[in-house]
Design an enzyme around this catalytic site. Structure first.
Site, short mmCIF file in Angstrom:
data_model
loop_
_atom_site.label_atom_id
_atom_site.label_comp_id
_atom_site.label_asym_id
_atom_site.label_seq_id
_atom_site.Cartn_x
_atom_site.Cartn_y
_atom_site.Cartn_z
N GLU A 95 -11.02 3.92 -4.81
CA GLU A 95 -11.04 2.57 -5.13
C GLU A 95 -11.44 2.16 -6.70
OE1 GLU A 95 -10.53 0.22 -2.60
OE2 GLU A 95 -9.71 1.95 -1.75
N ARG A 101 1.04 -1.03 0.03
CA ARG A 101 -0.08 -0.06 -0.01
C ARG A 101 0.84 1.40 0.06
NH1 ARG A 101 -2.80 4.13 0.33
NH2 ARG A 101 -4.82 4.29 1.45
N ARG A 152 -0.58 -5.15 4.89
CA ARG A 152 0.24 -4.65 3.56
C ARG A 152 1.36 -3.88 4.14
NH1 ARG A 152 -4.74 -2.48 0.15
NH2 ARG A 152 -4.76 -1.11 2.16
#
Length: 206
Positions: A81, A73, A124
């Site tokens: 998104e 990320r 992440r």
């Protein structure tokens, strides 16, 4: 001619009193505690050691990529998104897909390298990523396809002023869109204070 000299009375030397056994035990105990804390701190510094990963990137969306088995990320930014819709000139358009396409263009098939040590709630790696000499995190914000999320506020202001990317129309902030559509908990920003807090938590986490 005579002079009179004044002499200070000589102070009597008083030897220091020997420390009591109790005081010496306390000093020894404090020394052991301090040394123990230093050992623990040294052993836990690997938790905040910067990790570097590189390779051919799989672009998941406008701020998330995969390098090998590591999902990353991009730190300090927040892109729409993939399924998010924005509005421009009175019409809806797929800003999430365009944000991903922007990142694809920035990478242009070059190898990508990312560094970081923090992880988000999905595990992440929060990474600062480059393709060649190009700072991908910064470039996505400059192109207007990601908003500042703890960093790159200056770049966001320039993109907003130039109506670049999503700033050419109207949109929901990506974290607001996630909360309303996916019912996800709000992800905290990746700024300096968050980094300091994460470092302290990692060091003292047992």
């Amino acid at each position: 001619m005579s002079r009179s000299w004044s002499r200070r009375p000589r102070q009597r030397y008083v030897p220091p009193r020997p420390r009591s056994l109790w005081r010496r035990l306390v000093d020894y105990a404090l020394t052991v505690i301090v040394l123990g804390l230093l050992v623990v701190l040294a052993a836990r510094l690997d938790r905040i050691e910067t990790r570097r990963t590189a390779g051919a990137a799989v672009i998941n969306d406008g701020d998330t990529i995969t390098l090998g088995t590591e999902r990353i990320r991009m730190r300090g930014i927040d892109a729409p998104e993939y399924s998010q819709i924005c509005r421009k000139d009175g019409a809806d358009y797929p800003c999430g897909k365009l944000a991903r396409q922007s990142l694809v263009r920035l990478i242009s098939g070059k190898p990508v390298s990312c560094t970081g040590w923090q992880r988000d709630r999905y595990g992440r790696l929060l990474g600062d990523c480059k393709a060649g000499d190009k700072d991908l995190n910064r470039a996505q914000v400059e192109a207007g396809w990601a908003v500042a999320y703890g960093d790159f506020e200056t770049e966001e202001a320039a993109a907003r002023s130039g109506k670049a990317g999503i700033w050419a129309g109207t949109f929901d902030e990506p974290h607001d869109w996630r909360e309303s559509h996916d019912r996800q908990a709000v992800e905290r920003k990746h700024g300096t204070l968050a980094s300091i807090g994460d470092a302290l938590r990692e060091i003292f986490r047992f």
